[in-house]
Design an enzyme around this catalytic site. Structure first.
Site, PDB file in Angstrom:
ATOM      1  N   ASP A 194      41.601  43.152  39.389  1.00 46.19           N
ATOM      2  CA  ASP A 194      41.230  42.509  40.983  1.00 46.19           C
ATOM      3  C   ASP A 194      40.123  42.089  40.756  1.00 46.19           C
ATOM      4  O   ASP A 194      39.436  41.424  40.190  1.00 46.19           O
ATOM      5  CB  ASP A 194      41.060  43.922  41.843  1.00 46.19           C
ATOM      6  N   GLU A 216      38.502  47.631  40.739  1.00 45.84           N
ATOM      7  CA  GLU A 216      36.948  47.670  40.130  1.00 45.84           C
ATOM      8  C   GLU A 216      36.261  47.225  41.378  1.00 45.84           C
ATOM      9  O   GLU A 216      35.434  48.127  41.671  1.00 45.84           O
ATOM     10  CB  GLU A 216      37.588  47.303  39.072  1.00 45.84           C
TER      11      GLU A 216
END
Length: 408
Positions: A80, A175
């Protein structure tokens, strides 16, 4: 270097921005686009036991090619990108043989990546840089790490003469919103230890990070006509500002460095009857971390005495300093240090002024120091990564695998 560059460019063009307001995993459906592609790619290069679960956590194995017992090690990165800046329509620019001068990212918008402001640029003169076009982030955090891990595994598969034990790789969603390790199955991963490839400049090797908490403050006020407000009006905006003013003014991100902690107010909104603010609390020292939380509680309690319980405070711990989990197995840091030195890199061992998946994973039973991925100026339009740094990260991964087998 062309292989790592092409792989990285393909990854960053896929929008994988996460969303902290979402309560699903992954937090955005678009993260599946890269996740599914990575699964296919891991299979294509010859990895074994490739899997992806219902939350988009990816795992794969490179089997051992030695006949003696070797610890199973892992390499982990997240796919991400930060919600702090747009990750849509990333259009990277390639700067060959960087001349050390200003880089015009976007001429019309007058967006310039300058070594006069970002002095780290000066060390990359003559290198190949990948930058943004000034309108999005780049995504080197942490698609550089993913590209490095995949390329290193492909290299080991194509060079069986390099001896190594079993190697596990893991790629995670979310994350950037602090949830990357929340649903990571440490037992299924099955590694004795791992490394996150999620650091910044070449040479970084980190096994300390902040203790971290988030705080949300809600202030309830009372609005009456300002001409007749004496003794009646309670202005939520002013109370919220008073709380901010009572925090240590020198202990903010823009005035701290190294192991110095801080309070950081990052969202503030409101009107007379209702104000809200969100802040984060950070400190490398566990005792000072607890003192910071106590101070915020004390400030709010004092305001509640004055304003008759007008203020609500919620503090949530987010992650802790992984140092206490790494020091008992410090040889895993020494192996990474030796790997860097053996490929001509001077290790930069310093605390992380933030957190990684590795900090949470270390407390979940998987000791996990952090290694550079090569990028700079994460989460914004000035982000860039030298291709040579990514190439060196690949060498470090390969050497760690080799050293672990050799030392066992």
């Amino acid at each position: 270097m062309q292989d790592i560059m092409n792989r990285f460019l393909n990854y960053v063009k896929i929008d994988t921005q996460s969303d902290s307001s979402s309560n699903i995993t992954p937090s955005t459906a678009k993260q599946w686009n890269l996740a599914n592609r990575l699964v296919d790619e891991l299979r294509e290069i010859g990895m074994s036991d490739v899997s992806i679960d219902e939350n988009a956590y990816i795992m794969a194995t490179l089997p051992s090619n030695v006949d003696h017992e070797v610890p199973t090690i892992g390499f982990i990165s997240h796919f991400d990108t930060s919600p702090d800046f747009s990750g849509t329509n990333v259009n990277p620019k390639i700067i060959n043989n960087y001349d050390g001068k200003d880089i015009i990212l976007h001429e019309e918008l007058d967006i310039i990546l300058s070594p006069e402001y970002f002095d780290d640029l000066k060390q990359y003169e003559g290198k190949t840089l990948i930058t943004t076009d000034g309108t999005t982030l780049l995504g080197a955090d942490d698609k550089a790490g993913i590209a490095e891990i995949v390329t290193a595994m492909e290299y080991l598969i194509n060079h069986p003469e390099i001896k190594h034990g079993e190697i596990r790789v893991g790629f995670t969603p979310d994350e950037e919103i602090g949830r990357g390790a929340h649903k990571f199955d440490v037992d299924a991963f099955g590694a004795d230890w791992a490394y996150t490839m999620d650091g910044s400049q070449i040479g970084e090797l980190e096994y300390e990070n902040f203790n971290a908490a988030s705080a949300k403050i809600i202030v309830k006020g009372k609005s009456v006509h300002p001409g007749y407000a004496k003794g009646k009006m309670v202005n939520a905006l002013l109370i919220a500002n008073k709380i901010i003013s009572l925090l240590p003014q020198s202990e903010v991100p823009e005035k701290t460095e190294g192991r110095e902690g801080f309070f950081h107010v990052h969202h503030f909104k409101g009107e007379i009857e209702h104000a809200e603010m969100e802040l984060i609390i950070r400190d490398h020292s566990k005792s000072r971390f607890e003192e910071r939380k106590k101070l915020l509680n004390k400030i709010v309690s004092e305001q509640n005495v004055i304003y008759k319980n007008a203020v609500q405070l919620e503090i949530k711990d987010q992650y802790y300093n992984m140092k206490e989990k790494i020091e008992p197995v410090f040889h895993i840091v020494e192996i990474a240090k030796e790997a860097m030195e053996s490929v001509g890199i001077t290790p930069i061992i310093k605390p992380i002024r933030g957190g990684t998946d590795g900090s949470q994973l270390s407390f979940m039973g998987l000791p996990c120091p952090n290694i550079f991925a090569g990028g700079h100026n994460f989460h914004g339009k000035y982000e860039y990564v030298p291709v040579e740094s990514m190439a060196k990260a690949i060498e470090v991964i390969v050497k760690i695998c080799e050293l672990t087998a050799h030392k066992s």
